[in-house]
Design an enzyme around this catalytic site. Sequence first.
Site, mmCIF file in Angstrom:
data_model
loop_
_atom_site.group_PDB
_atom_site.id
_atom_site.type_symbol
_atom_site.label_atom_id
_atom_site.label_comp_id
_atom_site.label_asym_id
_atom_site.label_seq_id
_atom_site.Cartn_x
_atom_site.Cartn_y
_atom_site.Cartn_z
ATOM 1 N N GLY B 40 -14.282 -5.012 0.244
ATOM 2 C CA GLY B 40 -13.428 -3.863 -0.023
ATOM 3 C C GLY B 40 -14.094 -2.923 -1.008
ATOM 4 O O GLY B 40 -14.768 -3.350 -1.956
ATOM 5 N N GLY B 42 -12.224 -0.009 -2.097
ATOM 6 C CA GLY B 42 -11.185 0.870 -2.639
ATOM 7 C C GLY B 42 -11.280 0.846 -4.152
ATOM 8 O O GLY B 42 -12.303 0.452 -4.715
ATOM 9 N N LEU B 43 -10.218 1.269 -4.820
ATOM 10 C CA LEU B 43 -10.288 1.304 -6.284
ATOM 11 C C LEU B 43 -10.636 -0.056 -6.839
ATOM 12 O O LEU B 43 -11.482 -0.188 -7.718
ATOM 13 C CB LEU B 43 -8.958 1.799 -6.851
ATOM 14 C CG LEU B 43 -8.684 3.276 -6.600
ATOM 15 C CD1 LEU B 43 -7.346 3.669 -7.204
ATOM 16 C CD2 LEU B 43 -9.790 4.137 -7.184
ATOM 17 N N ALA B 44 -9.995 -1.098 -6.329
ATOM 18 C CA ALA B 44 -10.241 -2.440 -6.864
ATOM 19 C C ALA B 44 -11.669 -2.875 -6.563
ATOM 20 O O ALA B 44 -12.406 -3.293 -7.463
ATOM 21 C CB ALA B 44 -9.235 -3.428 -6.287
ATOM 22 N N HIS B 266 9.034 3.297 0.932
ATOM 23 C CA HIS B 266 9.001 4.502 0.097
ATOM 24 C C HIS B 266 10.039 5.502 0.589
ATOM 25 O O HIS B 266 10.078 5.813 1.772
ATOM 26 C CB HIS B 266 7.608 5.111 0.159
ATOM 27 C CG HIS B 266 7.334 6.080 -0.939
ATOM 28 N ND1 HIS B 266 8.023 7.261 -1.066
ATOM 29 C CD2 HIS B 266 6.466 6.033 -1.974
ATOM 30 C CE1 HIS B 266 7.570 7.901 -2.135
ATOM 31 N NE2 HIS B 266 6.640 7.182 -2.701
ATOM 32 N N SER B 284 4.600 12.602 -1.705
ATOM 33 C CA SER B 284 4.507 11.903 -2.996
ATOM 34 C C SER B 284 5.811 11.850 -3.787
ATOM 35 O O SER B 284 6.603 12.790 -3.799
ATOM 36 C CB SER B 284 3.473 12.607 -3.864
ATOM 37 O OG SER B 284 3.575 12.162 -5.195
ATOM 38 N N ARG B 330 11.996 3.323 -6.267
ATOM 39 C CA ARG B 330 11.879 3.541 -4.827
ATOM 40 C C ARG B 330 12.854 2.726 -3.998
ATOM 41 O O ARG B 330 13.432 3.225 -3.034
ATOM 42 C CB ARG B 330 10.459 3.195 -4.399
ATOM 43 C CG ARG B 330 9.497 4.148 -5.025
ATOM 44 C CD ARG B 330 8.081 3.779 -4.759
ATOM 45 N NE ARG B 330 7.252 4.843 -5.312
ATOM 46 C CZ ARG B 330 5.931 4.859 -5.270
ATOM 47 N NH1 ARG B 330 5.275 3.859 -4.719
ATOM 48 N NH2 ARG B 330 5.264 5.862 -5.777
ATOM 49 N N HIS B 422 5.322 1.309 2.823
ATOM 50 C CA HIS B 422 4.319 2.001 2.029
ATOM 51 C C HIS B 422 3.359 1.061 1.314
ATOM 52 O O HIS B 422 2.171 1.339 1.191
ATOM 53 C CB HIS B 422 5.060 2.854 0.999
ATOM 54 C CG HIS B 422 4.177 3.610 0.075
ATOM 55 N ND1 HIS B 422 3.241 4.507 0.523
ATOM 56 C CD2 HIS B 422 4.059 3.609 -1.282
ATOM 57 C CE1 HIS B 422 2.606 5.026 -0.512
ATOM 58 N NE2 HIS B 422 3.071 4.483 -1.619
ATOM 59 N N GLU B 446 -4.295 -4.282 -4.328
ATOM 60 C CA GLU B 446 -3.082 -4.518 -3.538
ATOM 61 C C GLU B 446 -3.142 -5.859 -2.801
ATOM 62 O O GLU B 446 -2.120 -6.404 -2.391
ATOM 63 C CB GLU B 446 -2.866 -3.348 -2.563
ATOM 64 C CG GLU B 446 -1.477 -3.348 -1.948
ATOM 65 C CD GLU B 446 -1.171 -2.107 -1.107
ATOM 66 O OE1 GLU B 446 -1.836 -1.071 -1.286
ATOM 67 O OE2 GLU B 446 -0.246 -2.182 -0.273
#
Lengths: 254, 657
Positions: B40, B42-44, B266, B284, B330, B422, B446
């Site tokens: 991965g 992504g951010l992580a 969401h 958003s 949410r 979401h 996530e």
Amino acid sequence: MSGNMNLTLKIWRQKNTKTKGTLVDYKVKDISPDMSFLEMFDVLNEDLITKGDDPIAFDHDCREGICGMCSMHINGRPHGPKDAITTCQLHMRSFSDGDTIVVEPWRANAFPIIKDLTVDRGAFDRIIGAGGFISVNTGNAQDGNTLPIAKHDADAAFAAAACIGCGACVAACKNASAMLFVSAKVNQLAHLPQGQPERMKRVKAMVAQMDKEGFGACTNTGACSAECPKEISLVNIAAMNRDYLKANLISLED
Amino acid sequence: MPINSNIPEGQLEDKWTKYKSTIPLVNPANKRSLEILVVGSGLAGAAAATSLAELGYKVKCFCFQDSPRRAHSIAAQGGINAAKNYQNDGDSVYRLFYDTIKGGDYRAREANVYRLAEISPNIIDQCVAQGVPFAREYGGMLSNRSFGGTQVQRTFYAAGQTGQQLLLGAYSALERQVGMGSVEMLSRHEMLEVVVIEGKARGIIARNLITGELERHFGHAVLLCSGGYGNVFYLSTNAMGSNATAIWKAHKKGAYFGNPCFTQIHPTCIPVSGDHQSKLTLMSESLRNDGRIWVPAKAGDTRNPIDIPEIERDYYLERRYPAFGNLVPRDVASRAAKERCDAGFGVGNSKMAVYLDFKFNMMRYGKVEATKQGLTNAQDSEILALGKEVVKEKYGNLFDMYQQITGENPYESPMRIYPAVHYTMGGLWVDYNLMTNVPGMYALGEANFSDHGANRLGASALMQGLADGYFVIPYTIGAYLSKEIATKAISTDHEAFVDAENAVKERLTKLLSINGNKTVDHFHKRLGKVMWDKCGMARNAEGLKEAIIEIQAIRADFWSHVRVPGASDELNPELEKAGRVADFIELGELMCMDALARNESCGGHFREESQTEEGEAKRDDENYSYVAAWEYNNMNWQMQKEDLKFDNIKIAQRSYK
Ligand SMILES: Cc1cc2nc3c(=O)[nH]c(=O)nc-3n(C[C@H](O)[C@H](O)[C@H](O)COP(=O)(O)OP(=O)(O)OC[C@H]3O[C@@H](n4cnc5c(N)ncnc54)[C@H](O)[C@@H]3O)c2cc1C
Ligand code: SF4
Ligand code: FES
């Protein structure tokens, strides 16, 4: 449903990098104007699979105009007939019943075709790897507010940073130049105080990598910016040229 | 196997600081011979791969897209939280911690969440140093906005493209390491199996998506940073390729799955427009800041929204939750929208939508602008025009996106929105070190279950992904790797690698050989419908039991009637999709089991049997104050419970009234 469309598609089919490709005709029926262009492709592919044919390979992921993965050349324009959107944001309401739509991959030597509409844009990653960063390791940062940044600088950096790396600029350019993409990153960092220490080194390294990848020269036709889904401005190219010139002068003095 | 969360001893506020300085270190020479696989980007994943490479480890990073920059973190819009208290509005590490635990409806671990809040300010600093162009005020200082579930302004943002800017920062840092040869980046590679040797994670099998070749990769540790599994529902705000395959393979190789049924729906997404719909687009949460949600007060009112007068509108969130109004969390906002639509007050063609209206705030902003510009006698229309400009600057890209998709202009009339899947709070169970119960196998971002309990607060996923990758794993991985310095790289000829590769090969061959009469999407849509109807915004025992049976039938049908065209030695997107959908079908079953076993309502998990008289979610702390960690055994599962203790927060029924 009323308002739905029947369309003829001419789509580039190419088995892999080594083989030759050709345009193939397909018909799709009953396409709703609310569908996205890629959803229309989903319909076509479902149909091809059911018939036992090979579905069309195309790149896509987020389907909301931000990942930069989708990349179709539609009726002669990268990302299709509308300005400032990506292929995945194009909706069928932009077409009419009976239309013929020609869909081809990005064409550039530096973006070899992998299959059908899928191309290899690895060159962009290598350009970023050559200098599109600020050399700061994790854990070395000072408080984010110790360095005030004027709003117009932050906004200008952001406008350049909005580039999604899709490659439409290259596909739009008759020389297949990557100047708009490269200048967007160069300028984002040039607008920020954090970007100053490596400013000259960065522009040289990135341009050198761009040339090495086989992108063409920029002759200022502006087609790149006109087709860019994020409306990255030509101002970036001019600014990068200034920096590049300066960087080379400085290195002459060294 | 009993589970141990390995939470350090000591006071909540000191745990991380003390623990961090006592974790054994690995010396630089040894780091060079320790290999880490990061699945991965992504951010992580990007943050972890970069930070570990900077420390000197040998890192390989994998992603299925054509570039690491396209991981779905790129699509995050609204912002990232941090307890900076730049606004002087009473924020603090404790308050962020408290809001997150409460927002998660008391189903997250105190120690993890406190650490997250504590690290949050460093994330902003790191990103600024990388050149992330966060929004700024005229004085040059960082700007903040509000998000749901809080009463302070602690959300940092870059227009409606915060995830893009954060990911591009992490991606640049990653490419820098790639350029220096410290990270080997393998794009268009999909991990299809984990290799476990003598109980420890030792590698993966990945498929080169261009050539179809299966590759064996050894690692002293394997980090799964593969994102969320919301696509179990077919329609979600996730990207088309977002999948559960990496964590599902890990689960089947022994890693426990934590709280699989905790899904976030969401409240503000663009509604479904027809059967062709392939994904849903988020609007958003930050929009709720400046918009008011309403439905007509009269059921079945089909008038144009701008013709419906104020007194005939029901601002139902403001009515039901006066303290938080449009900014309730949410889960609460989503259920309230469903309640109105189910009761017949929905709008639009499908009647499954509510209005999100910006007119009120456009006028408010317009007045401020008019005053600034000294326009004393401005007409309403002029004020509105000025207000539109302000809104455009804040959310222009979101409004454009809305117009592209719906063909309607949201500056002129309210948006139509409806809840959509979401985010998944559930994921691989991990301890305080982010390690799964399989030694050497970690899950970040996530993909793990860790910090958000039963409901994630907005702008907290970006924070968690980057915290995990930049600031947690570089320390905690030492606890394991310091004991592995004597382990030589294991040859990929080892029989565990051979067996794993053969298993993958067999499965691909099977998928291609069925040659049935239904497409992969056919099964995915069927699964999605069962999940949405019976394991979605509201769940009950009977429906969940039916869902399990229906999903088992879908699985049987899939493995006898799916048609996957093409071959395995070429670029074959349908084959990729088939593997992912096969895993979603199995995971869907587990999600329903988990939802059935949790006979309480908490956060996003709403069991109809467990609600207050006013229809609010009713928790049952006596019986369900635990993390459900599911152990896999040949399509059967056993639940382990990790009891949750709250020593620093008084737990209470959540109220936003
Ligand atoms: C539309 C949208 C808006 C959002 N807005 C916000 C927001 O404003 N604030 C906020 O805090 N959060 C937001 N979120 C949530 C947040 O964006 C995500 O939770 C977070 O970015 C996930 O990051 P990640 O690194 O865990 O995973 P991702 O970014 O999804 O990355 C997953 C990576 O794993 C790779 N991968 C997956 N499977 C495999 C495999 N089998 N083999 C190889 N590679 C694999 C992918 O290629 C990718 O690189 C939003 C989410 C969405 C969908
Ligand atoms: S400059 Fe524009 S066209 Fe070129 S890669 Fe960036 S977003 Fe795409
Ligand atoms: S699919 Fe992501 S930009 Fe089009």
